[in-house]
Each structure stands twice: as structure tokens, then as C-alpha cells.
Motif scaffolding. Structure first.
Motif, PDB file in Angstrom:
ATOM      1  N   ILE A 130      43.340  30.606 113.819  1.00  0.00           N
ATOM      2  CA  ILE A 130      44.085  30.477 115.063  1.00  0.00           C
ATOM      3  C   ILE A 130      45.503  30.015 114.765  1.00  0.00           C
ATOM      4  O   ILE A 130      45.716  29.025 114.062  1.00  0.00           O
ATOM      5  N   ASP A 131      46.471  30.753 115.302  1.00  0.00           N
ATOM      6  CA  ASP A 131      47.880  30.403 115.160  1.00  0.00           C
ATOM      7  C   ASP A 131      48.495  30.359 116.551  1.00  0.00           C
ATOM      8  O   ASP A 131      47.939  30.903 117.511  1.00  0.00           O
ATOM      9  N   ASP A 132      49.659  29.726 116.659  1.00  0.00           N
ATOM     10  CA  ASP A 132      50.273  29.642 117.989  1.00  0.00           C
ATOM     11  C   ASP A 132      51.130  30.865 118.298  1.00  0.00           C
ATOM     12  O   ASP A 132      51.316  31.216 119.455  1.00  0.00           O
ATOM     13  N   GLY A 180      39.136  37.664 111.437  1.00  0.00           N
ATOM     14  CA  GLY A 180      40.364  38.075 112.111  1.00  0.00           C
ATOM     15  C   GLY A 180      41.166  36.870 112.557  1.00  0.00           C
ATOM     16  O   GLY A 180      40.863  35.727 112.186  1.00  0.00           O
ATOM     17  N   VAL A 181      42.196  37.137 113.358  1.00  0.00           N
ATOM     18  CA  VAL A 181      43.130  36.106 113.797  1.00  0.00           C
ATOM     19  C   VAL A 181      43.259  36.147 115.318  1.00  0.00           C
ATOM     20  O   VAL A 181      43.304  37.228 115.916  1.00  0.00           O
ATOM     21  N   ALA A 182      43.325  34.973 115.934  1.00  0.00           N
ATOM     22  CA  ALA A 182      43.590  34.854 117.368  1.00  0.00           C
ATOM     23  C   ALA A 182      44.799  33.939 117.550  1.00  0.00           C
ATOM     24  O   ALA A 182      44.951  32.950 116.833  1.00  0.00           O
ATOM     25  N   ALA A 183      45.659  34.285 118.500  1.00  0.00           N
ATOM     26  CA  ALA A 183      46.889  33.525 118.688  1.00  0.00           C
ATOM     27  C   ALA A 183      47.165  33.294 120.169  1.00  0.00           C
ATOM     28  O   ALA A 183      46.579  33.937 121.044  1.00  0.00           O
ATOM     29  N   VAL A 184      48.087  32.380 120.415  1.00  0.00           N
ATOM     30  CA  VAL A 184      48.524  32.131 121.785  1.00  0.00           C
ATOM     31  C   VAL A 184      49.396  33.285 122.266  1.00  0.00           C
ATOM     32  O   VAL A 184      49.206  33.808 123.369  1.00  0.00           O
ATOM     33  N   PHE A 185      50.333  33.728 121.406  1.00  0.00           N
ATOM     34  CA  PHE A 185      51.353  34.690 121.831  1.00  0.00           C
ATOM     35  C   PHE A 185      51.744  35.580 120.659  1.00  0.00           C
ATOM     36  O   PHE A 185      51.771  35.134 119.514  1.00  0.00           O
ATOM     37  N   THR A 186      52.037  36.831 120.950  1.00  0.00           N
ATOM     38  CA  THR A 186      52.554  37.741 119.928  1.00  0.00           C
ATOM     39  C   THR A 186      53.799  38.453 120.440  1.00  0.00           C
ATOM     40  O   THR A 186      53.871  38.821 121.621  1.00  0.00           O
ATOM     41  N   TYR A 187      54.762  38.638 119.537  1.00  0.00           N
ATOM     42  CA  TYR A 187      55.970  39.394 119.882  1.00  0.00           C
ATOM     43  C   TYR A 187      55.713  40.903 119.875  1.00  0.00           C
ATOM     44  O   TYR A 187      56.603  41.674 120.226  1.00  0.00           O
ATOM     45  N   GLN A 188      54.551  41.320 119.434  1.00  0.00           N
ATOM     46  CA  GLN A 188      54.188  42.744 119.362  1.00  0.00           C
ATOM     47  C   GLN A 188      55.134  43.539 118.461  1.00  0.00           C
ATOM     48  O   GLN A 188      55.460  44.686 118.740  1.00  0.00           O
ATOM     49  N   ALA A 206      45.960  38.231 120.837  1.00  0.00           N
ATOM     50  CA  ALA A 206      46.660  37.089 121.409  1.00  0.00           C
ATOM     51  C   ALA A 206      46.327  36.973 122.897  1.00  0.00           C
ATOM     52  O   ALA A 206      46.014  37.968 123.554  1.00  0.00           O
ATOM     53  N   VAL A 207      46.395  35.752 123.394  1.00  0.00           N
ATOM     54  CA  VAL A 207      46.103  35.510 124.804  1.00  0.00           C
ATOM     55  C   VAL A 207      47.121  36.236 125.677  1.00  0.00           C
ATOM     56  O   VAL A 207      46.778  36.846 126.685  1.00  0.00           O
TER      57      VAL A 207
END
Length: 211
Positions: free
Chosen positions: A123-125, A149-157, A174-175
Motif C-alpha cells: 500500500i502506497d499513498d 499487487g499494489v493498492a494506493a490512495v491516488f494515481t496520476y494515471q 487506486a481508490v
């Protein structure tokens, strides 16, 4: 991730000032890239409702995409609090991963208990190019564990992130994301039509973007 949760968290990030959009007064990232957006998701830990929306969203991502997870890992330092709340919600063990091994004591890069063969979600922010979290992925794999895998708060895409994760054969979620954030900012009259065009061009090619 459901649209309603993505939109809610995008609203949250804008409302508390964790995300700033300034297409006409760009920020300069540490990498030297000029950017119309600056994100500081560390602010979210000070807002109970906001952080609850985030860890509920991340937990939903993990249940849907990584149901076999056995250990939740947070990236130091910004991913740690979110990982802790998610691990609590899912009733799972937690570890955290330093950016590099400690230069004293036992020289650990991973804190907590991680056993070979265990299935881990990191998990990353924030996901920009994915470089920092993928280093954490390597650290976990070096301990003999499996990264789902990876889950995040936000991604810049950014395309760079897609390419970097694809090269590793890993999925990330990402959320909420850049597109949702722009749509939310537009709906809340925080940006103009010309801002939107500039913001979209930046995501397509950050290195060549200009005002």
C-alpha cells in the motif's frame, strides 16, 4: 473501485487541500518535472472521515482484486498509516518497508514479521511513475514472499506507471485517480475549461508539458 467512493475521496482530497491544482502556476517536482498538480496525501491522516473513506476504499480493492492476501505492507513513510488501518479492517498481519535498509542495528529494510511464501499486497499513498513502490516490491520478494499487487490512495494515471508495472507483471489499483479528480474539481467550479485542457495535456506527456 466504485465511482461513488472514487468521487468522494477526490472531493475529500480537494477539500482538505491534500491536492492543489495550479495549471497557470505550476509546481516543480523533485525530479525537475513541471506539474500543474501537487499532492500531499500525508494530510489525510489528520481527518478521521477522510482517512476512513480511504482505508474502506483500499480494503474494498483488496477484497475484490487480491482476495488471497495474507500480509498487508505499507511503504515508508506515507503508506504506513493507511496500511495499518487496512490491516486492522481486514484482520491481517502488517509489515512496513523502508526505502533502504537501516544503517544501524540489524540493518533491516522490512519491519514486522514476513515469512517466505506469504502473499503480500503493498500500500502506497501515491502512484506517479511507480518507481518507489516497485523498489519496495523488490525488497518483499527478496525475503521470499509473493507480491500480489499494489493498492494506493491516488494515481496520476501516467503512462510511465502503466509501463513500469506491466514490465513487472504486476497490477495496481487506486481508490481515486487524476481523471476523477479533474472531473470533481470541474463539478465544484475549482477549475476552468481552459485549465482542464492543460491538465489533460500534462497527464499525456508530463515531460513535454508547458503552460
Amino acid at each position: 473501485m466504485s465511482d461513488s467512493i472514487a468521487q468522494q475521496v477526490a472531493h475529500d482530497l480537494l477539500e482538505i487541500g491534500a491536492v492543489s491544482l495550479k495549471p497557470t502556476e505550476p509546481f516543480t517536482w523533485a525530479s525537475g518535472i513541471k506539474s500543474p498538480i501537487y499532492t500531499d496525501n500525508r494530510m489525510t491522516i489528520s481527518y478521521p472521515t477522510v482517512r476512513r473513506n480511504i482505508y474502506t476504499g483500499i480494503s474494498a480493492i483488496i477484497r475484490e482484486h487480491f482476495p488471497d492476501v495474507e500480509v498487508i505492507a505499507g511503504t515508508a513513510t506515507a503508506g504506513i498509516p493507511h496500511a495499518a488501518w487496512v490491516a486492522q479492517m481486514l484482520d491481517l498481519p502488517m509489515i512496513y518497508v523502508r526505502s533502504k535498509p537501516k544503517d544501524h542495528g540489524q540493518g533491516r529494510q522490512i519491519e514486522g514479521v514476513l515469512k517466505p511464501g506469504q502473499k503480500v499486497v503493498l500500500i502506497d499513498d501515491l502512484i506517479s511513475t511507480g518507481g518507489s513502490v516497485l523498489k519496495a516490491v523488490d525488497a518483499v520478494k527478496n525475503e521470499g514472499a509473493e507480491v500480489l499487487g499494489v493498492a494506493a490512495v491516488f494515481t496520476y494515471q501516467l503512462n510511465a506507471a502503466d509501463e513500469n508495472f506491466s514490465a513487472r507483471g504486476l497490477d495496481y489499483f487506486a481508490v481515486t485517480d487524476y481523471s476523477t479528480l479533474i472531473d470533481t474539481a470541474k463539478a465544484e467550479d475549482l477549475i476552468t475549461e481552459s485549465d482542464i485542457e492543460s491538465l489533460k495535456k500534462w497527464r499525456e506527456n508530463p515531460n513535454q508539458w508547458n503552460i
